[in-house]
Design a protein around this motif. Structure first.
Motif, PDB file in Angstrom:
ATOM      1  N   MET A  97       0.846  -1.194   0.000  1.00 45.62           N
ATOM      2  CA  MET A  97       0.000   0.000   0.000  1.00 45.62           C
ATOM      3  C   MET A  97       0.876   1.236   0.000  1.00 45.62           C
ATOM      4  SD  MET A  97      -2.801   0.956   2.828  1.00 45.62           S
ATOM      5  CE  MET A  97      -3.994   2.215   2.548  1.00 45.62           C
ATOM      6  N   GLU A  98       0.417   2.240  -0.726  1.00 42.32           N
ATOM      7  CA  GLU A  98       1.109   3.519  -0.702  1.00 42.32           C
ATOM      8  C   GLU A  98       0.086   4.625  -0.897  1.00 42.32           C
ATOM      9  OE1 GLU A  98       5.213   5.526  -1.945  1.00 42.32           O
ATOM     10  OE2 GLU A  98       4.727   3.583  -2.790  1.00 42.32           O
ATOM     11  N   LEU A  99       0.231   5.666  -0.089  1.00 41.07           N
ATOM     12  CA  LEU A  99      -0.591   6.865  -0.228  1.00 41.07           C
ATOM     13  C   LEU A  99       0.332   8.041  -0.507  1.00 41.07           C
ATOM     14  CD1 LEU A  99      -3.039   6.630   2.812  1.00 41.07           C
ATOM     15  CD2 LEU A  99      -3.558   6.137   0.434  1.00 41.07           C
ATOM     16  N   GLY A 107      -6.346   8.986   8.136  1.00 44.67           N
ATOM     17  CA  GLY A 107      -7.356   7.930   8.180  1.00 44.67           C
ATOM     18  C   GLY A 107      -7.679   7.304   6.839  1.00 44.67           C
ATOM     19  N   TYR A 108      -7.123   7.812   5.755  1.00 45.60           N
ATOM     20  CA  TYR A 108      -7.417   7.256   4.432  1.00 45.60           C
ATOM     21  C   TYR A 108      -6.884   5.832   4.282  1.00 45.60           C
ATOM     22  CZ  TYR A 108      -8.855  11.905   2.889  1.00 45.60           C
ATOM     23  OH  TYR A 108      -9.492  13.115   2.747  1.00 45.60           O
ATOM     24  N   GLY A 109      -5.707   5.571   4.834  1.00 44.45           N
ATOM     25  CA  GLY A 109      -5.125   4.234   4.729  1.00 44.45           C
ATOM     26  C   GLY A 109      -6.019   3.187   5.375  1.00 44.45           C
ATOM     27  N   LYS A 138       6.505   3.463  11.398  1.00 49.89           N
ATOM     28  CA  LYS A 138       5.581   3.347  12.536  1.00 49.89           C
ATOM     29  C   LYS A 138       4.116   3.508  12.117  1.00 49.89           C
ATOM     30  CE  LYS A 138       9.085   2.996  15.328  1.00 49.89           C
ATOM     31  NZ  LYS A 138       9.657   1.683  15.472  1.00 49.89           N
ATOM     32  N   ALA A 139       3.852   4.385  11.154  1.00 52.11           N
ATOM     33  CA  ALA A 139       2.461   4.597  10.723  1.00 52.11           C
ATOM     34  C   ALA A 139       1.892   3.338  10.071  1.00 52.11           C
ATOM     35  CB  ALA A 139       2.379   5.785   9.763  1.00 52.11           C
ATOM     36  N   SER A 140       2.678   2.684   9.215  1.00 52.61           N
ATOM     37  CA  SER A 140       2.200   1.453   8.568  1.00 52.61           C
ATOM     38  C   SER A 140       2.038   0.326   9.574  1.00 52.61           C
ATOM     39  CB  SER A 140       3.155   1.026   7.448  1.00 52.61           C
ATOM     40  OG  SER A 140       3.075   1.938   6.384  1.00 52.61           O
ATOM     41  N   ILE A 141       2.959   0.242  10.522  1.00 54.54           N
ATOM     42  CA  ILE A 141       2.844  -0.774  11.573  1.00 54.54           C
ATOM     43  C   ILE A 141       1.565  -0.545  12.369  1.00 54.54           C
ATOM     44  CG2 ILE A 141       3.845  -1.543  13.768  1.00 54.54           C
ATOM     45  CD1 ILE A 141       6.636  -1.209  12.396  1.00 54.54           C
ATOM     46  N   ALA A 142       1.312   0.704  12.754  1.00 51.60           N
ATOM     47  CA  ALA A 142       0.085   1.018  13.510  1.00 51.60           C
ATOM     48  C   ALA A 142      -1.161   0.693  12.693  1.00 51.60           C
ATOM     49  CB  ALA A 142       0.091   2.490  13.920  1.00 51.60           C
ATOM     50  N   LEU A 143      -1.145   1.006  11.401  1.00 48.98           N
ATOM     51  CA  LEU A 143      -2.292   0.715  10.534  1.00 48.98           C
ATOM     52  C   LEU A 143      -2.556  -0.782  10.464  1.00 48.98           C
ATOM     53  CD1 LEU A 143      -4.470   1.295   8.386  1.00 48.98           C
ATOM     54  CD2 LEU A 143      -2.630   1.332   6.692  1.00 48.98           C
ATOM     55  N   VAL A 144      -1.517  -1.558  10.197  1.00 47.79           N
ATOM     56  CA  VAL A 144      -1.691  -3.007  10.056  1.00 47.79           C
ATOM     57  C   VAL A 144      -2.130  -3.627  11.384  1.00 47.79           C
ATOM     58  CG1 VAL A 144      -0.442  -5.164   9.620  1.00 47.79           C
ATOM     59  CG2 VAL A 144      -0.204  -3.245   8.043  1.00 47.79           C
ATOM     60  N   GLU A 145      -1.599  -3.145  12.490  1.00 49.35           N
ATOM     61  CA  GLU A 145      -2.039  -3.661  13.794  1.00 49.35           C
ATOM     62  C   GLU A 145      -3.489  -3.269  14.082  1.00 49.35           C
ATOM     63  OE1 GLU A 145       1.040  -2.439  16.541  1.00 49.35           O
ATOM     64  OE2 GLU A 145       2.331  -4.111  15.923  1.00 49.35           O
ATOM     65  N   LYS A 146      -3.897  -2.068  13.683  1.00 48.72           N
ATOM     66  CA  LYS A 146      -5.286  -1.641  13.870  1.00 48.72           C
ATOM     67  C   LYS A 146      -6.236  -2.508  13.045  1.00 48.72           C
ATOM     68  CE  LYS A 146      -8.193   2.488  13.616  1.00 48.72           C
ATOM     69  NZ  LYS A 146      -8.217   3.927  13.330  1.00 48.72           N
TER      70      LYS A 146
END
Length: 172
Positions: A97-99, A107-109, A138-146
């Motif tokens: 994924m890339e934004l 929140g788009y991701g 860190k943002a991608s890690i947080a997204l995937v964990e969420k």
């Protein structure tokens, strides 16, 4: 195929669309990440040749001959990012994924990836997804964990330094 979320229109896109977003984002993540490693990590990588080889073989096996299905997220006529699923018919496709930077941290991701996972649920697609992330993202890690991603224990010191491997279980 078109999916409408609260803020996004999601539709299948071409490889050229993916390349355009990747170029617009303009970040060479691997080069940037490697340049941040401290001397002890570089030394550990140098001595963990078996781990480097195993990680390289693993990554190559995920990429070779994998057909990608890609989706773009649009706000109006503007494509703000993409999600690509490699080898969608496999037991566990890899998700990338890339934004664009101006749409990150808003929140788009989460909205985008959640919609893709919901689509896979409805279509009775794969039961799990694989997501590879650099440890400093860190943002991608947080997204995937969420989303519910579970971190796989590293198999080598090289993997521990270079990559976080997550499994996202898709509940049916």
């Amino acid at each position: 195929m078109e999916i409408n979320t609260e803020r996004l229109v999601i539709k299948e896109i071409t490889d050229e669309d993916v390349s355009r977003i990747a170029n617009q984002a303009g970040n060479n993540l691997l080069k940037r990440y490697i340049s941040t490693l401290d001397a002890s990590d570089v030394k550990a990588l140098f001595y963990d040749r078996d781990g480097i080889k195993a990680l390289n073989d693993y990554l190559n096996s995920r990429v070779n001959d994998a057909k990608e299905t890609s989706y773009g997220a649009f706000i109006g006529d503007v494509m703000i990012g993409y999600v690509s699923l490699s080898d969608i018919n496999s037991e566990m496709p890899e998700v990338r994924m890339e934004l664009l930077p101006e749409y990150q941290h808003r929140g788009y991701g989460y909205e985008f990836l959640s919609a893709i996972i919901d689509k896979l649920k409805r279509e009775e697609g794969p039961k799990r997804l694989l997501c590879l992330i650099f440890p400093d993202n860190k943002a991608s890690i947080a997204l995937v964990e969420k989303i519910g991603g579970v971190l796989q224990s590293p198999k080598s010191r090289a993997e521990e330094i270079l990559l976080r491997i997550y499994h996202i279980v898709i509940d049916k």
